[in-house]
Design a protein around this motif. Sequence first.
Motif, PDB file in Angstrom:
ATOM      1  N   LEU A 189      -2.263  17.920   3.718  1.00 55.39           N
ATOM      2  CA  LEU A 189      -1.851  18.855   2.728  1.00 55.39           C
ATOM      3  C   LEU A 189      -1.650  18.195   1.546  1.00 55.39           C
ATOM      4  O   LEU A 189      -2.024  18.637   0.307  1.00 55.39           O
ATOM      5  CB  LEU A 189      -0.690  19.575   3.180  1.00 55.39           C
ATOM      6  N   SER A 190      -0.857  17.010   1.176  1.00 56.08           N
ATOM      7  CA  SER A 190      -0.876  16.477  -0.001  1.00 56.08           C
ATOM      8  C   SER A 190      -2.287  15.983  -0.632  1.00 56.08           C
ATOM      9  O   SER A 190      -2.473  16.014  -1.958  1.00 56.08           O
ATOM     10  CB  SER A 190       0.018  15.293  -0.138  1.00 56.08           C
ATOM     11  N   LEU A 191      -3.040  15.491   0.293  1.00 58.49           N
ATOM     12  CA  LEU A 191      -4.305  14.990  -0.315  1.00 58.49           C
ATOM     13  C   LEU A 191      -5.128  16.121  -0.805  1.00 58.49           C
ATOM     14  O   LEU A 191      -5.996  16.244  -1.765  1.00 58.49           O
ATOM     15  CB  LEU A 191      -5.000  14.562   0.911  1.00 58.49           C
ATOM     16  N   LEU A 192      -4.983  17.523  -0.322  1.00 60.47           N
ATOM     17  CA  LEU A 192      -5.722  18.554  -0.541  1.00 60.47           C
ATOM     18  C   LEU A 192      -5.728  18.822  -2.189  1.00 60.47           C
ATOM     19  O   LEU A 192      -6.721  19.326  -2.756  1.00 60.47           O
ATOM     20  CB  LEU A 192      -5.141  19.982  -0.044  1.00 60.47           C
ATOM     21  N   GLY A 193      -4.449  18.448  -2.898  1.00 62.13           N
ATOM     22  CA  GLY A 193      -4.307  18.742  -4.303  1.00 62.13           C
ATOM     23  C   GLY A 193      -5.546  17.798  -4.859  1.00 62.13           C
ATOM     24  O   GLY A 193      -6.212  18.318  -5.847  1.00 62.13           O
ATOM     25  N   VAL A 194      -5.582  16.530  -4.536  1.00 66.11           N
ATOM     26  CA  VAL A 194      -6.751  15.760  -5.306  1.00 66.11           C
ATOM     27  C   VAL A 194      -8.165  16.496  -4.765  1.00 66.11           C
ATOM     28  O   VAL A 194      -8.953  16.585  -5.835  1.00 66.11           O
ATOM     29  CB  VAL A 194      -6.545  14.342  -4.411  1.00 66.11           C
ATOM     30  N   ILE A 195      -8.383  17.081  -3.629  1.00 65.63           N
ATOM     31  CA  ILE A 195      -9.525  17.579  -3.462  1.00 65.63           C
ATOM     32  C   ILE A 195      -9.927  18.819  -4.108  1.00 65.63           C
ATOM     33  O   ILE A 195     -11.009  18.886  -4.678  1.00 65.63           O
ATOM     34  CB  ILE A 195      -9.650  17.646  -1.968  1.00 65.63           C
ATOM     35  N   LEU A 196      -8.716  19.789  -4.162  1.00 66.32           N
ATOM     36  CA  LEU A 196      -8.997  20.931  -5.280  1.00 66.32           C
ATOM     37  C   LEU A 196      -9.359  20.308  -6.604  1.00 66.32           C
ATOM     38  O   LEU A 196     -10.333  20.871  -7.170  1.00 66.32           O
ATOM     39  CB  LEU A 196      -7.736  21.461  -5.163  1.00 66.32           C
ATOM     40  N   ILE A 197      -8.860  19.350  -7.084  1.00 67.60           N
ATOM     41  CA  ILE A 197      -9.276  18.957  -8.430  1.00 67.60           C
ATOM     42  C   ILE A 197     -10.745  18.329  -8.712  1.00 67.60           C
ATOM     43  O   ILE A 197     -11.436  18.875  -9.515  1.00 67.60           O
ATOM     44  CB  ILE A 197      -8.224  17.975  -8.986  1.00 67.60           C
ATOM     45  N   ALA A 198     -11.098  17.452  -7.653  1.00 65.16           N
ATOM     46  CA  ALA A 198     -12.225  16.785  -7.739  1.00 65.16           C
ATOM     47  C   ALA A 198     -13.365  17.500  -6.920  1.00 65.16           C
ATOM     48  O   ALA A 198     -14.509  17.391  -7.637  1.00 65.16           O
ATOM     49  CB  ALA A 198     -12.238  15.385  -7.074  1.00 65.16           C
ATOM     50  N   GLY A 199     -12.984  18.351  -6.261  1.00 61.00           N
ATOM     51  CA  GLY A 199     -14.048  19.446  -5.712  1.00 61.00           C
ATOM     52  C   GLY A 199     -15.198  18.685  -4.573  1.00 61.00           C
ATOM     53  O   GLY A 199     -16.208  18.981  -4.613  1.00 61.00           O
ATOM     54  N   THR A 200     -14.464  17.530  -4.100  1.00 56.66           N
ATOM     55  CA  THR A 200     -15.318  16.675  -3.308  1.00 56.66           C
ATOM     56  C   THR A 200     -14.644  16.085  -2.174  1.00 56.66           C
ATOM     57  O   THR A 200     -13.447  15.610  -2.469  1.00 56.66           O
ATOM     58  CB  THR A 200     -16.374  15.842  -3.960  1.00 56.66           C
ATOM     59  N   LEU A 201     -15.311  15.723  -1.160  1.00 59.95           N
ATOM     60  CA  LEU A 201     -14.708  14.791  -0.115  1.00 59.95           C
ATOM     61  C   LEU A 201     -15.012  13.461  -0.178  1.00 59.95           C
ATOM     62  O   LEU A 201     -14.601  12.600   0.579  1.00 59.95           O
ATOM     63  CB  LEU A 201     -14.805  15.669   1.104  1.00 59.95           C
ATOM     64  N   SER A 202     -15.980  13.290  -1.217  1.00 59.73           N
ATOM     65  CA  SER A 202     -16.569  11.786  -1.047  1.00 59.73           C
ATOM     66  C   SER A 202     -16.010  10.840  -1.921  1.00 59.73           C
ATOM     67  O   SER A 202     -15.306  11.387  -3.045  1.00 59.73           O
ATOM     68  CB  SER A 202     -18.014  11.739  -1.872  1.00 59.73           C
ATOM     69  N   LEU A 203     -15.296   9.722  -1.433  1.00 58.89           N
ATOM     70  CA  LEU A 203     -14.534   8.911  -2.339  1.00 58.89           C
ATOM     71  C   LEU A 203     -14.955   8.417  -3.603  1.00 58.89           C
ATOM     72  O   LEU A 203     -14.501   8.296  -4.474  1.00 58.89           O
ATOM     73  CB  LEU A 203     -13.987   7.529  -1.472  1.00 58.89           C
ATOM     74  N   ASN A 204     -16.395   7.990  -3.488  1.00 58.94           N
ATOM     75  CA  ASN A 204     -16.791   7.565  -4.736  1.00 58.94           C
ATOM     76  C   ASN A 204     -16.937   8.694  -5.893  1.00 58.94           C
ATOM     77  O   ASN A 204     -16.544   8.504  -7.069  1.00 58.94           O
ATOM     78  CB  ASN A 204     -18.410   7.071  -4.270  1.00 58.94           C
ATOM     79  N   GLU A 205     -17.268   9.924  -5.446  1.00 61.71           N
ATOM     80  CA  GLU A 205     -17.033  11.044  -6.542  1.00 61.71           C
ATOM     81  C   GLU A 205     -15.686  11.398  -6.976  1.00 61.71           C
ATOM     82  O   GLU A 205     -15.655  11.520  -8.043  1.00 61.71           O
ATOM     83  CB  GLU A 205     -17.762  12.158  -5.839  1.00 61.71           C
ATOM     84  N   ILE A 206     -14.815  11.081  -6.208  1.00 61.27           N
ATOM     85  CA  ILE A 206     -13.205  11.171  -6.513  1.00 61.27           C
ATOM     86  C   ILE A 206     -12.943  10.160  -7.606  1.00 61.27           C
ATOM     87  O   ILE A 206     -12.228  10.465  -8.730  1.00 61.27           O
ATOM     88  CB  ILE A 206     -12.352  11.174  -5.543  1.00 61.27           C
ATOM     89  N   ILE A 207     -13.526   8.793  -7.479  1.00 62.56           N
ATOM     90  CA  ILE A 207     -13.307   7.877  -8.396  1.00 62.56           C
ATOM     91  C   ILE A 207     -14.240   8.046  -9.589  1.00 62.56           C
ATOM     92  O   ILE A 207     -13.603   7.978 -10.710  1.00 62.56           O
ATOM     93  CB  ILE A 207     -13.775   6.426  -7.851  1.00 62.56           C
TER      94      ILE A 207
END
Lengths: 123, 354
Positions: free
Chosen positions: B169-187
Motif C-alpha cells: 500500500l505504501s508503494l501505491l503512492g509512488v505508482i499514483l504519482i508516476a502512473g506506471t509500474l515500470s521501474l525505469n519509468e519511475i526513475i
Amino acid sequence: MPEQSILMEYLPLILMLLVGAVVGIQFTLFSEWLGAKRFTKEKQTTYESGMIPYGSASDRFSIKFYLTAVSFLVFDIEVVFIYPWAVQLRELGMQGFVAMSIFIIVLLIGLFYEIKKGGLKWD
Amino acid sequence: MSDLTFTLIEFGIKAAIIINIVLVMASVEVYLERKISAWIQNRVGPNRVGPMGLLQPIADVVKLFMKEDLVPKAAFQGFHRLAPLLTLAVAIGVYAVIPYAHYVNIGERTVYWGIAPNINIGVLFILAMTSIGVYGITLAGWASNSKYSLLGGLRSAAQMISYELSMGLSLLGVILIAGTLSLNEIILFQRDGWYGLRWMVFLQPVGFLIFLVSSFAETNRTPFDLPEAEPELVGGYNTEYSGMKFGMFFLAEYANMATASAFLSLLYFGGWSLPFPEFWDSIGLIEGTWSRALLQFGSFFVKLMIFIVFFIWVRWTVPRFRYDQLMNLGWKVLLPLSIINLFVTASVIIFFGL
C-alpha cells in the motif's frame, strides 16, 4: 508480431528464475557431496534442547496465526484491486476516484471493526 | 543475427554478471556486518584471514560447503531440500527487474543495464517474488518437523504477510504519482524535474517511512527478527539446517537485504539518475556512452551502500520487538497509515492535478 515481442520481454524474467534455481540446485548438491558423512542416531534426531523429542511437531498451533492469514487474504485482494486503478488514475478522473474511495472506506471500516472485536489481539 | 539469439546472448552475459554481483554483494554485506558490529561494540572484528579480515567471507563459504549436511530422520526429505532452494531462487530472480544504469549504445543496438528494467510489471514482480519468499521459509519450518522450526516458520509467515500489506500500500503512492509500474519509468519521472532531484522521498515522505519499516520486517532483520529470536526459538525456521543449506538461507537473507536497499534507492531516491542532467550533457557525457552509464551506476551503487550500512547500523542499535508489539505496529499503525497516505495522495492528484 506484437504478441511475439511481449513474450520476448517476459522471457528474461522466467530465465532468471531458472538461473536462480540452477544456482540453488548446485549449492544443494555440492553441500550433500562435499560434507563429511558420519551419521549417528543421535545426530539425526530433531533438536529439542538436548531432550529426547516427544510427539509430533505437526501439532495444533495458535488460532491467531490462522486469523492473521485470513485477514491478510482480504486486504491483499484489496491491494490487487487498487494496483491497476493506481496506474490509470489520471485517465479515470473523478469517477474512478469516488468509486475507489467508497471501496477503501468500506474496507477501513472493516479493519476498525476487526480491531475493535479483538481479531488482531496478541498477548 | 535474429532478435531471439541476440536476446539470449544478452541475457547470458547479463545473468553471469548479475549472479556474481549477488554473491559478491552478499559476502561484502557479511563482512561489513561483522566489522560494523565490532566497531559499534568496541571490538576489532575479523582480522585474521587476509588483510583486515577481508577474506573472511570466502573462508566462511568454504567452511559451510565442507560441513556435514545433517537432515533429521523425522523431516520430510523432499520438502526439506526444496525449501532453501525456493528461497534462494526467488531471491536471485528479483534481480531481473533492477535497473543498474540507463543504457549504452553498442553499434546499432541499445543495451539496457539490467535484465528487464523496462518491463511493465516491474513493481508487481517484486511484490510477487517477496510473497513467494514466504513459502520457502514456512516450508522450511514445517518440513523440518521440529517444534522450534515450526514455530519460527509460523511466526515468520504471519510477520511477513502482515508487513507485505503495508509495503504494497505504501508503494501505491509512488505508482499514483508516476502512473506506471515500470521501474525505469519511475526513475525517469524522478530525473525529469527539479534539476534531476524530483525524488519520491520528497513527494512521499510518509510512504517512504512505511516502506522502510516494512522492508526491515520483510527481510527479517532486527528489530523485527522474531522468526529467529535466539533466546526463544534457538534458530527459528533454520534450526534443522546445516552446511550449505543453512548457507542458502543466509545468502538469501543478505540478497534480500540488498534487494530491499536497491528498491529503497530506486523508488524513493532516484536510483541511477544523476542530479543536474544538463550539466553532464554539456561536458559531453551524453546518454548512451559508457562513461555516462558508469557514472549512473556509481550513483546507484552509492545509494545502495548507504542503505545497506543503515540496515546493519539499525541491527546493532535497536533491540528486538515483542511479538504482540510487532503485530500491533503492522496492523494498527502502519496499515491504516498507508491507506490514509494512499487516499491523500490520490486526492491531491485529483483535486490539485499534480
